[in-house]
Design a protein around this motif. Sequence first.
Motif, short mmCIF file in Angstrom:
data_model
loop_
_atom_site.label_atom_id
_atom_site.label_comp_id
_atom_site.label_asym_id
_atom_site.label_seq_id
_atom_site.Cartn_x
_atom_site.Cartn_y
_atom_site.Cartn_z
N MET A 1 34.05 18.67 33.70
CA MET A 1 34.56 18.59 32.29
C MET A 1 35.53 19.43 31.85
O MET A 1 35.28 20.11 33.08
CB MET A 1 33.21 19.06 31.49
CG MET A 1 33.92 19.60 30.38
SD MET A 1 32.44 19.98 28.44
CE MET A 1 32.14 21.10 30.27
N HIS B 1 33.58 25.05 38.90
CA HIS B 1 32.22 25.10 38.98
C HIS B 1 32.71 23.60 40.21
O HIS B 1 33.15 23.06 40.98
CB HIS B 1 31.98 24.01 38.13
CG HIS B 1 32.21 21.92 37.60
ND1 HIS B 1 31.63 21.54 37.40
CD2 HIS B 1 33.53 22.28 36.48
CE1 HIS B 1 32.30 20.51 36.83
NE2 HIS B 1 33.67 20.75 36.51
N ASP C 1 36.90 15.90 39.12
CA ASP C 1 36.55 16.42 38.20
C ASP C 1 35.27 17.21 38.17
O ASP C 1 34.04 15.88 38.45
CB ASP C 1 36.45 16.34 36.64
CG ASP C 1 35.63 17.38 35.47
OD1 ASP C 1 35.64 18.27 36.08
OD2 ASP C 1 35.78 16.46 34.90
N GLU D 1 29.55 20.61 34.06
CA GLU D 1 29.76 18.89 32.94
C GLU D 1 28.52 19.21 31.54
O GLU D 1 28.95 18.95 30.70
CB GLU D 1 29.06 18.11 33.99
CG GLU D 1 30.28 17.82 34.91
CD GLU D 1 31.69 17.82 34.24
OE1 GLU D 1 32.20 17.41 33.36
OE2 GLU D 1 32.91 17.71 35.09
N ASP E 1 39.37 24.38 37.03
CA ASP E 1 38.65 22.62 37.02
C ASP E 1 38.98 21.66 37.66
O ASP E 1 39.54 22.08 39.05
CB ASP E 1 38.22 22.28 36.00
CG ASP E 1 36.96 21.91 35.84
OD1 ASP E 1 36.83 20.89 36.55
OD2 ASP E 1 36.22 22.06 34.29
ZN LIG Z 1 35.53 20.36 35.05
#
Ligand SMILES: [Zn+2]
Length: 768
Positions: free
Chosen positions: A1, A356, A366, A404, A432
């Motif tokens: 995200m 992440h 992503d 996410e 990110d």
């Molecule tokens: Zn992300």
Amino acid sequence: MTRWKMRPLLTLAGVLATCAAAAATDQASHDGAMFGFSPANAAAQQSLEQRFDAQLDPADQRSWLKQMSSEPNQVGSPHDKANAEFMLAKFREWGWDAHIETFSVLYPTPKKEALELLGPHPYTASLKEPAIAGDATSDLSGALPPYNVYGGDGDVTAELVYANYGMPDDYKELARRGIDVRGKIVITRYGGGWRGLKPKLAQEHGAVGCLIYSDPHDDGYAQGDVYPQGGWRPAQGVQRGSVADMQQYPGDPLTPGIGSTPGAKRLALKDAKTILKIPVLPISYADATPLLRSLSGPVVPAGWRGSLPLTYHVGPSAAKAHLVVLSDWGQKPVYDVIAVLKGSTAPDQWIVRGNHHDGWVFGAWDPLAGNVALMAEAKAIGSLLKQGWRPQRTLVYASWDGEEPGLLGSTEWAETHAQELQAKAVLYVNSDTNGRGFLDAGGSHSLQHLVNQVADGVTDPETHVSVGERMRARMLVDGSGKDAKPEAKADAKLAAEGGDLPIEALGSGSDYSAFLEHLGIASLDLGFSGEDDDGGIYHSRYDSFDHYIRFGDPTFEYGVALAKVAGHIVLRTADANVLPMRFGDFSSTLDRYVGELHKLVDDTRKATEQQHQLLDAHAFTLTSDPTRPIAPPARDSDVPEIDLAPLDQAAKQLKQSAQAYQAAYAKRAATGFNMPAAQQQQLNQLMGSMEQGLTDPAGLPGRPWFKHFIYAPGMLTGYGVKTVPGVREAIEARRWDEANHYTVVTAEVLGRYRAQLDRLTALLNKPS
Ligand SMILES: [Zn+2]
């Protein structure tokens, strides 16, 4: 995200402005001295950063990205765990003290999904993303079907109503046309506001189900060529994503405010406030087209039309649709990789750096593009260690899992270690996704000067000016157009003056939330974007290595640039004599926000008066067709006296304190920060907790998890920030008593922050 941004329109004028701005800022009067360092230490730091840069090899990032995105890596998948273990081994090889910290979280996964249109023109939705030629991973198995995690279970049959983006104003428009969504399935399109609000508002308006589709107008063929010819969303691409009500609290829905450790007390599923009750499903425009064709009723307002070759009607549909979503509501493990380098002289001051590692499917953009930049930093820092360097403060590098579904890994870790983090963490640096183009930097405004200095020292791979100069060029262009928003114009004015560039305030949508908004740790979020095409494959099966190396950052030079920017920020904060924070920048930003609040009150009052005059003066007949009445807008409530004086006063006093602090700081900096070690340590200790002065333990109205009184994600914007949220959101929602109350509460918070700043000034002024 990640944040979902409008891309800047780079025209020829933009390119010319880039060159002009580059020339103009050659003479810009930046404060030359390295912020927070004595001259001798600054020279050593310069050379340290050069040695760090020399270790950054784009080939590393390419090979890690290829390997880590080679299989689906969503929470609970084998490859997600393998990626965590791969990183653990790498961190250890590079000399870090690393471990995996595991949490058990509620993570529903689809058991059954079905969507069909009944009636004379039946259609069964495919709900599948087929393989695409030239995209090597697109035919691999192991992914979950497209879904919206934390939607409710349900098996419903009802007529469809189209609600545009499904935002509050869209429901007002439906109401004016006498269209009721009670008992209906609402079909909305992506865009216009945060995904999770669409089913939440549908549920609040009485709908029994919600569909969210990607209209080609927003991220498909109306924007550019679709994948694989171009980077944009193909007909069957679907945007997955969380619909947890994260404006209440992010993290595991069953453990608000505490870590999801084995013994933690968990809420019953029915008591989790962030989980929806109605079923929701994301679909492609290929699957949405027959549903939209089935709608009758009025033609939609002009702004509601997408780019599909059909006439958009509001509905309801003549035929019913049948929607089924059933999930397995089990617990899944999330694997946070935590790597530590203990500081030599101030081990109890921590700099935390995170990105992440879980994706929705392959997650090349992503989150892995950002994650491999973080790995490159860790490797380069490892080689500095081997050359005999050690950070003065402690470095904590973290690769989070479960971002996410709802910022799970970072939130559970931050909640578990809350006390220690509030005592020790002085900075959190997040990234990110990453791409090609301009540096996006957001965060705590006390860090604005540090970001500017670092951005001025990193060269942009394409234009060969500094990434700071390129940022300046973009602000000048974005704020110069006729239609530029007031905020963009204000940014452009600052950019034109040649001083520091403003950084954005943070809302939510990535892993900084728990650090900044729950714990009050000064935070930054960094990434490059603007010249890449990622919008169309966001959260789909086509967010892949093959897509990234064509439409993202083919040479990985922007991965290197991100590692330089984030790495220099980490290294400078680790070794500065005095933490590189400047509170006058926060104070002037606050002035800007308070000014916006005054304008908001004035504008709301004016608009209300105008509306009342109009409604009083005319009996409205907006249509001559009695079968399709359009009612005038509902009458807004009067705007009473809103007393912003407590905020004005608090901002003014803070400005005076910030000026006194700046004078004391300048005097101390001129001595090369000559002061006894104990005094310096005390100073840094207090500085490191300054941001916590902007929090209040009671939290924001109606959402106590969010404790920061200056930055928060908007209740109705999701990722988008609301500054001074206690006051601003109350005014916007016309809750007048609450607005007056939170003006006082926010002023009290600012008063405590100022008192802490005065203590810093006293420490700087204390004779040594
Ligand atoms: Zn992300």
